[in-house]
Design a protein around this motif. Structure first.
Motif, mmCIF file in Angstrom:
data_model
loop_
_atom_site.group_PDB
_atom_site.id
_atom_site.type_symbol
_atom_site.label_atom_id
_atom_site.label_comp_id
_atom_site.label_asym_id
_atom_site.label_seq_id
_atom_site.Cartn_x
_atom_site.Cartn_y
_atom_site.Cartn_z
ATOM 1 N N PHE A 242 28.375 46.224 43.418
ATOM 2 C CA PHE A 242 28.653 44.798 43.228
ATOM 3 C C PHE A 242 30.078 44.470 43.675
ATOM 4 N N HIS A 243 30.181 43.427 44.476
ATOM 5 C CA HIS A 243 31.484 43.009 44.966
ATOM 6 C C HIS A 243 32.308 42.296 43.892
ATOM 7 N N LEU A 244 31.615 41.658 42.955
ATOM 8 C CA LEU A 244 32.313 40.961 41.874
ATOM 9 C C LEU A 244 31.423 40.922 40.637
ATOM 10 N N VAL A 245 32.003 41.313 39.507
ATOM 11 C CA VAL A 245 31.347 41.183 38.207
ATOM 12 C C VAL A 245 32.103 40.107 37.436
ATOM 13 N N LEU A 246 31.462 38.961 37.249
ATOM 14 C CA LEU A 246 32.093 37.837 36.563
ATOM 15 C C LEU A 246 32.051 38.051 35.053
ATOM 16 N N LEU A 247 32.981 37.425 34.339
ATOM 17 C CA LEU A 247 33.010 37.469 32.881
ATOM 18 C C LEU A 247 32.675 36.083 32.333
ATOM 19 N N GLN A 248 31.697 36.012 31.460
ATOM 20 C CA GLN A 248 31.285 34.724 30.901
ATOM 21 C C GLN A 248 32.427 34.060 30.136
ATOM 22 N N TYR A 250 35.503 34.113 30.712
ATOM 23 C CA TYR A 250 36.501 33.591 31.650
ATOM 24 C C TYR A 250 35.767 33.059 32.876
ATOM 25 N N PHE A 251 34.884 32.109 32.605
ATOM 26 C CA PHE A 251 33.983 31.630 33.642
ATOM 27 C C PHE A 251 34.735 30.914 34.758
ATOM 28 N N ASP A 252 35.708 30.091 34.398
ATOM 29 C CA ASP A 252 36.451 29.358 35.423
ATOM 30 C C ASP A 252 37.256 30.316 36.306
ATOM 31 N N GLU A 253 37.924 31.277 35.677
ATOM 32 C CA GLU A 253 38.662 32.278 36.457
ATOM 33 C C GLU A 253 37.697 33.065 37.356
ATOM 34 N N SER A 254 36.507 33.348 36.827
ATOM 35 C CA SER A 254 35.503 34.068 37.616
ATOM 36 C C SER A 254 35.082 33.262 38.839
ATOM 37 N N LEU A 255 34.905 31.953 38.655
ATOM 38 C CA LEU A 255 34.499 31.107 39.776
ATOM 39 C C LEU A 255 35.597 30.998 40.830
ATOM 40 N N VAL A 256 36.837 31.029 40.391
ATOM 41 C CA VAL A 256 37.937 31.017 41.358
ATOM 42 C C VAL A 256 37.889 32.282 42.217
ATOM 43 N N LEU A 257 37.665 33.437 41.577
ATOM 44 C CA LEU A 257 37.545 34.687 42.330
ATOM 45 C C LEU A 257 36.307 34.665 43.228
ATOM 46 N N PHE A 307 34.540 46.614 33.136
ATOM 47 C CA PHE A 307 34.639 45.491 34.070
ATOM 48 C C PHE A 307 35.589 44.413 33.580
ATOM 49 N N ASN A 308 35.905 44.415 32.304
ATOM 50 C CA ASN A 308 36.978 43.552 31.833
ATOM 51 C C ASN A 308 38.298 44.011 32.454
ATOM 52 N N ALA A 309 38.485 45.323 32.512
ATOM 53 C CA ALA A 309 39.706 45.866 33.117
ATOM 54 C C ALA A 309 39.747 45.596 34.622
ATOM 55 N N THR A 310 38.630 45.825 35.317
ATOM 56 C CA THR A 310 38.638 45.589 36.772
ATOM 57 C C THR A 310 38.813 44.111 37.083
ATOM 58 N N PHE A 311 38.274 43.245 36.213
ATOM 59 C CA PHE A 311 38.403 41.805 36.426
ATOM 60 C C PHE A 311 39.874 41.395 36.427
ATOM 61 N N TRP A 312 40.622 41.868 35.441
ATOM 62 C CA TRP A 312 42.017 41.444 35.349
ATOM 63 C C TRP A 312 42.883 42.090 36.421
ATOM 64 N N ARG A 313 42.455 43.229 36.935
ATOM 65 C CA ARG A 313 43.156 43.778 38.096
ATOM 66 C C ARG A 313 42.954 42.870 39.310
#
Length: 419
Positions: A242-248, A250-257, A307-313
């Motif tokens: 998966f190229h991106l695992v979004l976090l519910q 932090y949905f807005d931040e996920s959509l920006v990524l 994936f919480n850790a990879t998200f914030w990286r």
């Protein structure tokens, strides 16, 4: 006691007979359309040597020498109770706007979940057929899915705090899981968490909804020993695929990524929260119950922490200050659309929704999912976008040409029996 009038007695008898017949038919239909569950066995269809054959004009990447090009080939692994319906609407709108080809289920709004995904389940599938977007509920089977999209397609999914996901799944699907029927207290969730091993049977019907649902949806054994090395192997496999695992959360931040990854416009990721549940009269999990729910879903907890850790990286690489600015822009644009589109400015109970086309699908035995009323007077510039942003999943699938005869028949029977 006076006898009932003959006509009234005959009417009641006919009603009972019709109800019995319809109930029997419903059970037979359900047994036919819901496949048997094979939780740990995935197979590849026989035409595995015939992968997707994209037209030469289709882009294989969202990057080019001159910058980025909007990515149009996307696999969204739609997990349960993770704001995935909201993300689905975003993908529906983008695909419709650009005339893309969706891989839809045939007859239902999912790919025969909880069975593993197979290409043969796709509406109008032919060996070698190629699709731009796959986004309906499935139990993930990577080898089957990847053969339906061009090389270079973007794979995304979304996850959620496992304790909160478990809570939401328990309330939404609980009536469909027979093992919960023996729970007698008003707060069945709290009763279950006091001693889950007493009630839980992994082989029970629909039991997968009540433990490690993320792991299950992603195609793995949700009953693995949390200390098994296979758990970490599966998590790393998800990271590779998966190229991106979004976090519910932090949905807005996920959509920006996501917007950055796909090279999309801001309008493409605007949204209203869909399929949201009305606040429960039972208090949310907190304290000890939250800890118990986390421990009960330990595989999902390990997945989420990774994936919480990879998200914030990814956020750090994107830039914290830039992220804050982009989130503010997105929220401002969403608020503007809310004022333009939504009558009353907020979601309402199902009974208050005026247009049947805006009625969301409801869980069995309840009307707990909120929906919206579209404003009567919307300018021509925004009318189409407003309607699309507010259209629930089932109606949008129909608008896009999906064959949903089983889902629609199930709805008519539920309405008739008032389930």
């Amino acid at each position: 006691m006076p006898l009932l009038p003959k006509k009234r007695w005959e009417s009641m008898a006919k009603g009972l007979v019709l109800g019995a017949l319809f109930t029997s038919f419903l059970l037979l239909l359900y047994s036919y359309v819901v496949p048997p569950l094979h939780p740990n066995v995935a197979t590849t269809t026989s035409e595995s040597t015939a992968p997707c054959s994209p037209a030469s004009s289709e882009p294989e990447t969202n990057r080019s020498a001159g910058g980025c090009q909007p990515q149009q080939n996307i696999v969204f692994m739609k997990t349960h109770k993770t704001a995935s319906s909201t993300l689905l609407n975003i993908l529906f709108r983008f695909g419709q706007k650009h005339g893309l080809k969706f891989a839809f289920p045939n007859g239902r709004n999912d790919f025969h979940y909880p069975s593993f995904f197979e290409r043969s389940l796709v509406q109008d599938y032919r060996p070698g057929a190629c699709f731009n977007i796959i986004c309906n509920h499935m139990r993930f089977h990577y080898e089957e899915v990847r053969r339906l999209v061009p090389p270079g397609a973007t794979f995304i999914t979304v996850i959620r705090d496992p304790a909160r996901l478990f809570e939401s799944s328990f309330h939404y699907f609980g009536s469909m899981v027979p093992l919960t029927w023996k729970l007698s207290s008003r707060d069945k969730l709290a009763e279950f968490l006091q001693d889950p091993d007493r009630y839980y049977d992994p082989s029970g019907y629909n039991a997968h909804y009540l433990r490690n649902l993320l792991f299950f949806d992603l195609g793995y054994d949700s009953g693995l020993d949390p200390s098994s090395p296979r758990v970490q192997e599966h998590i790393l496999e998800v990271e590779r695929r998966f190229h991106l695992v979004l976090l519910q959360e932090y949905f807005d931040e996920s959509l920006v990524l996501l917007r950055e990854l796909l090279c999309w416009d801001l309008e493409d990721v605007l949204y209203f929260k869909l399929n949201a549940r009305r606040d429960s009269p039972v208090p949310r999990l907190s304290g000890e119950l939250y800890r118990r729910a986390t421990a009960w879903n330990l595989l999902d907890t390990q997945l989420y922490r990774h994936f919480n850790a990879t998200f914030w990286r990814k956020v750090e690489a994107f830039g914290r200050r830039r992220m804050a600015s982009e989130v503010a822009t997105l929220r401002s644009a969403n608020e503007r659309m809310r004022r333009i589109c939504i009558d009353g400015g907020q979601a309402v109970d199902a009974a208050a929704i005026q247009e049947s086309a805006m009625q969301p699908w409801q869980p069995l035995g309840a009307k707990s999912i909120l929906g919206y009323n579209l404003k009567k007077s919307i300018g021509q510039r925004h009318e189409q976008l407003c309607r699309r942003m507010l259209t629930p999943e089932i109606q949008y699938l129909s608008d896009l040409g999906a064959n949903l005869w089983v889902t629609k028949l199930w709805k008519h029977l539920r309405d008739f029996l008032r389930w």
